[in-house]
Design a protein around this motif. Structure first.
Motif, PDB file in Angstrom:
ATOM      1  N   GLN A  92       0.817  -1.207   0.000  1.00 42.22           N
ATOM      2  CA  GLN A  92       0.000   0.000   0.000  1.00 42.22           C
ATOM      3  C   GLN A  92       0.857   1.266   0.000  1.00 42.22           C
ATOM      4  O   GLN A  92       0.353   2.361  -0.265  1.00 42.22           O
ATOM      5  N   ARG A  93       2.126   1.109   0.299  1.00 45.13           N
ATOM      6  CA  ARG A  93       3.064   2.228   0.231  1.00 45.13           C
ATOM      7  C   ARG A  93       3.752   2.274  -1.132  1.00 45.13           C
ATOM      8  O   ARG A  93       4.773   2.951  -1.293  1.00 45.13           O
ATOM      9  N   ASN A  94       3.173   1.520  -2.086  1.00 46.40           N
ATOM     10  CA  ASN A  94       3.708   1.461  -3.455  1.00 46.40           C
ATOM     11  C   ASN A  94       5.143   0.954  -3.471  1.00 46.40           C
ATOM     12  O   ASN A  94       5.992   1.439  -4.233  1.00 46.40           O
ATOM     13  N   ALA A  95       5.404  -0.037  -2.625  1.00 40.86           N
ATOM     14  CA  ALA A  95       6.724  -0.651  -2.564  1.00 40.86           C
ATOM     15  C   ALA A  95       6.584  -2.156  -2.768  1.00 40.86           C
ATOM     16  O   ALA A  95       5.506  -2.728  -2.587  1.00 40.86           O
ATOM     17  N   LEU A 126       7.029 -22.093  19.372  1.00 42.41           N
ATOM     18  CA  LEU A 126       7.707 -21.906  18.087  1.00 42.41           C
ATOM     19  C   LEU A 126       8.204 -20.466  17.999  1.00 42.41           C
ATOM     20  O   LEU A 126       7.422 -19.519  18.134  1.00 42.41           O
ATOM     21  N   HIS A 127       9.496 -20.313  17.779  1.00 38.25           N
ATOM     22  CA  HIS A 127      10.109 -18.989  17.686  1.00 38.25           C
ATOM     23  C   HIS A 127      10.433 -18.699  16.224  1.00 38.25           C
ATOM     24  O   HIS A 127      11.177 -19.449  15.578  1.00 38.25           O
ATOM     25  N   VAL A 128       9.832 -17.649  15.699  1.00 43.13           N
ATOM     26  CA  VAL A 128      10.032 -17.270  14.299  1.00 43.13           C
ATOM     27  C   VAL A 128      10.488 -15.813  14.234  1.00 43.13           C
ATOM     28  O   VAL A 128       9.848 -14.939  14.815  1.00 43.13           O
ATOM     29  N   ARG A 129      11.589 -15.586  13.533  1.00 46.34           N
ATOM     30  CA  ARG A 129      12.063 -14.214  13.314  1.00 46.34           C
ATOM     31  C   ARG A 129      12.213 -13.983  11.815  1.00 46.34           C
ATOM     32  O   ARG A 129      12.778 -14.810  11.106  1.00 46.34           O
ATOM     33  N   SER A 130      11.720 -12.850  11.360  1.00 47.48           N
ATOM     34  CA  SER A 130      11.795 -12.507   9.940  1.00 47.48           C
ATOM     35  C   SER A 130      12.124 -11.035   9.780  1.00 47.48           C
ATOM     36  O   SER A 130      11.744 -10.210  10.614  1.00 47.48           O
ATOM     37  N   LEU A 131      12.819 -10.733   8.694  1.00 45.58           N
ATOM     38  CA  LEU A 131      13.064  -9.348   8.324  1.00 45.58           C
ATOM     39  C   LEU A 131      12.236  -9.054   7.083  1.00 45.58           C
ATOM     40  O   LEU A 131      12.383  -9.725   6.060  1.00 45.58           O
ATOM     41  N   HIS A 132      11.357  -8.075   7.179  1.00 46.62           N
ATOM     42  CA  HIS A 132      10.495  -7.675   6.064  1.00 46.62           C
ATOM     43  C   HIS A 132      11.120  -6.473   5.360  1.00 46.62           C
ATOM     44  O   HIS A 132      11.619  -5.551   6.007  1.00 46.62           O
ATOM     45  N   TYR A 133      11.050  -6.503   4.032  1.00 48.48           N
ATOM     46  CA  TYR A 133      11.654  -5.444   3.231  1.00 48.48           C
ATOM     47  C   TYR A 133      10.597  -4.681   2.436  1.00 48.48           C
ATOM     48  O   TYR A 133       9.554  -5.227   2.065  1.00 48.48           O
ATOM     49  N   ALA A 134      10.895  -3.426   2.167  1.00 50.84           N
ATOM     50  CA  ALA A 134      10.125  -2.601   1.245  1.00 50.84           C
ATOM     51  C   ALA A 134      11.104  -2.062   0.213  1.00 50.84           C
ATOM     52  O   ALA A 134      12.010  -1.280   0.548  1.00 50.84           O
ATOM     53  N   ASP A 135      10.952  -2.528  -1.038  1.00 44.06           N
ATOM     54  CA  ASP A 135      11.893  -2.146  -2.107  1.00 44.06           C
ATOM     55  C   ASP A 135      13.353  -2.396  -1.700  1.00 44.06           C
ATOM     56  O   ASP A 135      14.235  -1.536  -1.858  1.00 44.06           O
ATOM     57  N   ASN A 136      13.586  -3.583  -1.135  1.00 44.68           N
ATOM     58  CA  ASN A 136      14.936  -4.026  -0.744  1.00 44.68           C
ATOM     59  C   ASN A 136      15.549  -3.230   0.397  1.00 44.68           C
ATOM     60  O   ASN A 136      16.747  -3.380   0.684  1.00 44.68           O
ATOM     61  N   HIS A 137      14.735  -2.409   1.061  1.00 48.77           N
ATOM     62  CA  HIS A 137      15.191  -1.707   2.262  1.00 48.77           C
ATOM     63  C   HIS A 137      14.490  -2.323   3.469  1.00 48.77           C
ATOM     64  O   HIS A 137      13.286  -2.597   3.413  1.00 48.77           O
ATOM     65  N   PRO A 138      15.191  -2.549   4.576  1.00 56.52           N
ATOM     66  CA  PRO A 138      14.540  -3.113   5.755  1.00 56.52           C
ATOM     67  C   PRO A 138      13.332  -2.282   6.170  1.00 56.52           C
ATOM     68  O   PRO A 138      13.415  -1.053   6.263  1.00 56.52           O
ATOM     69  N   PHE A 139      12.219  -2.956   6.396  1.00 56.72           N
ATOM     70  CA  PHE A 139      10.975  -2.299   6.806  1.00 56.72           C
ATOM     71  C   PHE A 139      10.698  -2.559   8.278  1.00 56.72           C
ATOM     72  O   PHE A 139      10.453  -1.634   9.047  1.00 56.72           O
ATOM     73  N   LEU A 140      10.739  -3.830   8.677  1.00 58.69           N
ATOM     74  CA  LEU A 140      10.571  -4.161  10.089  1.00 58.69           C
ATOM     75  C   LEU A 140      11.136  -5.542  10.389  1.00 58.69           C
ATOM     76  O   LEU A 140      11.228  -6.401   9.514  1.00 58.69           O
ATOM     77  N   HIS A 141      11.488  -5.723  11.660  1.00 57.18           N
ATOM     78  CA  HIS A 141      11.946  -7.019  12.168  1.00 57.18           C
ATOM     79  C   HIS A 141      10.817  -7.607  12.996  1.00 57.18           C
ATOM     80  O   HIS A 141      10.310  -6.976  13.922  1.00 57.18           O
ATOM     81  N   GLU A 142      10.404  -8.815  12.630  1.00 57.65           N
ATOM     82  CA  GLU A 142       9.316  -9.527  13.315  1.00 57.65           C
ATOM     83  C   GLU A 142       9.923 -10.610  14.202  1.00 57.65           C
ATOM     84  O   GLU A 142      10.556 -11.543  13.721  1.00 57.65           O
TER      85      GLU A 142
END
Length: 233
Positions: A92-95, A126-142
């Motif tokens: 929705q951020r056009n990324a 269950l422990h899950v960690r993910s790094l989410h990207y927006a246009d190849n830039h880090p957006f958030l760490h989950e």
């Protein structure tokens, strides 16, 4: 759907909320006292007290000393926040969204996690960690802990193909949750993950969801510097 576990304060809260919402207890009506409710539910009075206190803090009950507890005549207006799908939030951020699955392990979490969820300290989650990207830039760490007992089959899910956030929204119903928003200074580890300067201010969301008193997941979302949250009332 399962009946609420009225031995826990969240289960009692769920049942009291149902009675209010379904107008079994009408606005302004006097509700049973803590002793009566504890006897009805077969739980400790302190359990009922916690549930009623939470509903009073939410503006749904009016508690007055020596006058008893009544359903609020004019409940406080409250902001309702939906849990967003991170992928859609990025799009929705056009990324362009993508994620990098950093960890998926079944293990016993820190005591701070099990205590917040009301689980036994030896419970495997269950422990899950993910790094989410927006246009190849880090957006958030989950950084997420998931209750295996409440989520049949979760250990076999390919969270590299679908984010834990999106899978839960699609497959795990919840009835209530706690959420906290914090401005924090990024420590060395988070700064490195988000490709930011150590100590920079970041926006952090801590959220827990329950389904009829059963904990589902506990997650911390650490957003890259410059994130701005938008919502509606």
């Amino acid at each position: 759907m399962r009946e609420p576990d009225t031995k826990s304060w969240r289960g009692v809260q769920t049942e009291l909320l149902r009675r209010i919402n379904e107008r079994e207890w009408t606005p302004g009506s006097l509700v049973p006292n803590e002793i009566e409710l504890a006897q009805e539910f077969g739980c400790a009075r302190t359990t009922v007290n916690r549930a009623m206190r939470e509903l009073a803090d939410a503006g749904l009950l009016d508690r007055r000393r020596k006058a008893g507890t009544r359903v609020a005549l004019h409940p406080i207006s409250r902001i309702v926040l939906d849990i967003p799908i991170i992928r859609l939030e990025v799009e929705q951020r056009n990324a362009e969204w993508r994620q990098n699955l950093l960890e998926k392990t079944s293990c016993v979490p820190p005591a701070s996690i099990t205590s917040r969820l009301g689980l036994d300290s030896k419970t495997t989650m269950l422990h899950v960690r993910s790094l989410h990207y927006a246009d190849n830039h880090p957006f958030l760490h989950e950084d997420r802990w998931m209750n295996i007992d409440a989520l049949p089959g979760v250990e076999t899910v390919d969270f590299a193909a679908i984010s834990a956030n999106e899978w839960l929204i699609q497959n795990a119903p919840y009835t209530t949750g706690d959420i906290a928003f914090t401005a924090m200074n990024a420590n060395k580890d988070i700064a490195e993950i988000l490709e930011a300067v150590e100590g920079v201010a970041i926006f952090v969301v801590d959220r827990i969801t329950w389904n009829k008193g059963e904990p589902i997941t506990c997650v911390r979302l650490s957003y890259a510097p410059g994130y701005r949250m938008n919502t509606k009332i």
